[in-house]
Design an enzyme around this catalytic site. Sequence first.
Site, PDB file in Angstrom:
ATOM      1  N   ASN A  26       0.869  -1.172   0.000  1.00  0.00           N
ATOM      2  CA  ASN A  26       0.000   0.000   0.000  1.00  0.00           C
ATOM      3  C   ASN A  26       0.910   1.228   0.000  1.00  0.00           C
ATOM      4  O   ASN A  26       1.460   1.601   1.034  1.00  0.00           O
ATOM      5  CB  ASN A  26      -0.882  -0.051   1.252  1.00  0.00           C
ATOM      6  CG  ASN A  26      -1.898   1.078   1.298  1.00  0.00           C
ATOM      7  OD1 ASN A  26      -1.875   1.979   0.470  1.00  0.00           O
ATOM      8  ND2 ASN A  26      -2.787   1.014   2.272  1.00  0.00           N
ATOM      9  N   ARG A 111      -2.529  -2.122  -3.559  1.00  0.00           N
ATOM     10  CA  ARG A 111      -3.746  -1.343  -3.350  1.00  0.00           C
ATOM     11  C   ARG A 111      -3.646  -0.090  -4.212  1.00  0.00           C
ATOM     12  O   ARG A 111      -2.697   0.684  -4.087  1.00  0.00           O
ATOM     13  CB  ARG A 111      -3.862  -0.965  -1.884  1.00  0.00           C
ATOM     14  CG  ARG A 111      -5.081  -0.131  -1.624  1.00  0.00           C
ATOM     15  CD  ARG A 111      -5.201   0.249  -0.190  1.00  0.00           C
ATOM     16  NE  ARG A 111      -6.440   0.973  -0.010  1.00  0.00           N
ATOM     17  CZ  ARG A 111      -6.774   1.589   1.097  1.00  0.00           C
ATOM     18  NH1 ARG A 111      -5.982   1.540   2.135  1.00  0.00           N
ATOM     19  NH2 ARG A 111      -7.919   2.230   1.189  1.00  0.00           N
ATOM     20  N   HIS A 200     -12.621   2.900  -0.516  1.00  0.00           N
ATOM     21  CA  HIS A 200     -12.658   1.893   0.560  1.00  0.00           C
ATOM     22  C   HIS A 200     -13.469   0.676   0.124  1.00  0.00           C
ATOM     23  O   HIS A 200     -13.991  -0.063   0.960  1.00  0.00           O
ATOM     24  CB  HIS A 200     -13.324   2.432   1.851  1.00  0.00           C
ATOM     25  CG  HIS A 200     -12.548   3.485   2.574  1.00  0.00           C
ATOM     26  ND1 HIS A 200     -13.167   4.496   3.284  1.00  0.00           N
ATOM     27  CD2 HIS A 200     -11.219   3.680   2.721  1.00  0.00           C
ATOM     28  CE1 HIS A 200     -12.247   5.282   3.835  1.00  0.00           C
ATOM     29  NE2 HIS A 200     -11.058   4.802   3.501  1.00  0.00           N
ATOM     30  N   ARG A 261     -10.440  15.378   6.749  1.00  0.00           N
ATOM     31  CA  ARG A 261     -11.212  15.849   5.592  1.00  0.00           C
ATOM     32  C   ARG A 261     -12.587  16.350   6.039  1.00  0.00           C
ATOM     33  O   ARG A 261     -13.198  15.772   6.931  1.00  0.00           O
ATOM     34  CB  ARG A 261     -11.418  14.725   4.567  1.00  0.00           C
ATOM     35  CG  ARG A 261     -10.141  14.190   3.969  1.00  0.00           C
ATOM     36  CD  ARG A 261     -10.457  13.214   2.832  1.00  0.00           C
ATOM     37  NE  ARG A 261      -9.271  12.484   2.455  1.00  0.00           N
ATOM     38  CZ  ARG A 261      -9.154  11.152   2.526  1.00  0.00           C
ATOM     39  NH1 ARG A 261     -10.171  10.405   2.928  1.00  0.00           N
ATOM     40  NH2 ARG A 261      -8.038  10.573   2.167  1.00  0.00           N
ATOM     41  N   GLU A 404      -8.449  -5.450   5.196  1.00  0.00           N
ATOM     42  CA  GLU A 404      -8.262  -5.031   3.808  1.00  0.00           C
ATOM     43  C   GLU A 404      -7.130  -5.799   3.136  1.00  0.00           C
ATOM     44  O   GLU A 404      -7.249  -6.175   1.975  1.00  0.00           O
ATOM     45  CB  GLU A 404      -7.992  -3.523   3.757  1.00  0.00           C
ATOM     46  CG  GLU A 404      -9.258  -2.721   4.015  1.00  0.00           C
ATOM     47  CD  GLU A 404      -9.004  -1.230   4.073  1.00  0.00           C
ATOM     48  OE1 GLU A 404      -8.431  -0.777   5.072  1.00  0.00           O
ATOM     49  OE2 GLU A 404      -9.393  -0.530   3.145  1.00  0.00           O
TER      50      GLU A 404
END
Length: 428
Positions: A26, A111, A200, A261, A404
């Site tokens: 990742n 990813r 996601h 965010r 994940e």
Amino acid sequence: MSIVPEAERPNPYSAYGAHGSVLVLNSGSSSLKYQLVNPVGGEAIAAGIVERIGETSGGSQGIVTHTFAGNRTRREVEVPDHGEALRLALGLFEEIGPRLADAGIYAVGHRVVHGGSEFSGPVVVDDDVVARIDALVPLAPLHNPANVQGIRVARELLDDVPHVAVFDTAFFSSLPAEAYTYAIDRQVAAEHDVRRYGFHGTSHQYVAGKVARVLGRRVQDLNTIVLHLGNGASASAVSGGVPIDTSMGLTPLEGLVMGTRSGDIDPAVVFHLARNAGMGIDELDRLLNKRSGVLGMAGVNDFRELRRLIDEGDEHAALAFDVYIHRLKKYVGAYAALLGRVDVIAFTAGVGENDTFVRAAVCEGLAGMGIAVDPERNTGAGSGERIISPDWTSTLVMVIPTQEELAIARQCVEAVDGQHPTAAVTSG
Ligand code: ADP
């Protein structure tokens, strides 16, 4: 770097079974996270992170942390770029373990944040795929460049195993048009690929599937709202295993309030600040992506810190928590309306799995909708999949730890086996 001779792949003698292990990478702009996963058994064999890549100025060093067999090794070294980061990680596998030749790497999984409209599932990487991911950089300028760089260096250093790209957007590629279309001039939208993509996706897909397996139900029979609440946060409405809406949009900025965010705001805030605060586009981008959300309102973005401030009576922290919950509740209500019937609300990721206050507050006052959290079940011990609603509710509230890396590893095996069919990988 040669890891496993072609003739020995897949390595049937690997300690981790016929599919060996999958190295999941990742790559972020200044970090490289990696995990060596057994795609069948599901365990993380080793994991690590290289941080502060390229931040060698001002005496600041890169940091490499590698964990294997319960031992954590931490080094401070100069890491000028992603190539060096991966070289360091591979060196630690050889030095500390497990040796990659013994682990029988079956594939390297990458990813990738943005797959645009073209990638609706995992793909085995070749030069053309890299070029297509690179072409999506305008849609994800903060994420895809690092992903592409990670893929390039990994293909060079690990050139004898297949590489697979797994996209954060892929699960949402089947969203209905009314959910992915923004109500703007359709020609402008088409010309510039402006639509909701959702992110996601690997986590939302994994959690929706895991809910069904934990309950012993068919995913086709369940309507689930998945709340992925990490530093980034997103919600999805999944009907029968298929997403019908999700909160993130063209980029991961839309939707829920997140660590740094803003999530949803009136787009005119951007025009207002550009006109009246003299802010340029890049500054506004940084403001909304890096300096907003819980951090912007409370000065911290970790929910453990936020709780400490709230307990100390900090009013900004208390308001930040209320704004965060208010937004989440609006999405739960909206997705309940879209789904018609909600069988499960599933909390996942760092905040969703650990913060009992968030889970309780989101569900507070929703008894009329058949949604509630049982205080003892919510705060009780346990870190695995669990039900935290009382027995009387029509909607089950669950905590489902996301995995994940495992989900990426399994998608890698499927993609590679799809090219060269072998035994199927079990899911669990
Ligand atoms: P990401 O992958 O987006 O970085 P994670 O899913 O790892 O995010 O979640 C990280 C966040 O989870 C942290 O910023 C923190 O706010 C929250 N978190 C982690 N552990 C706890 C905890 N024990 N209690 C409350 N919040 C936690």
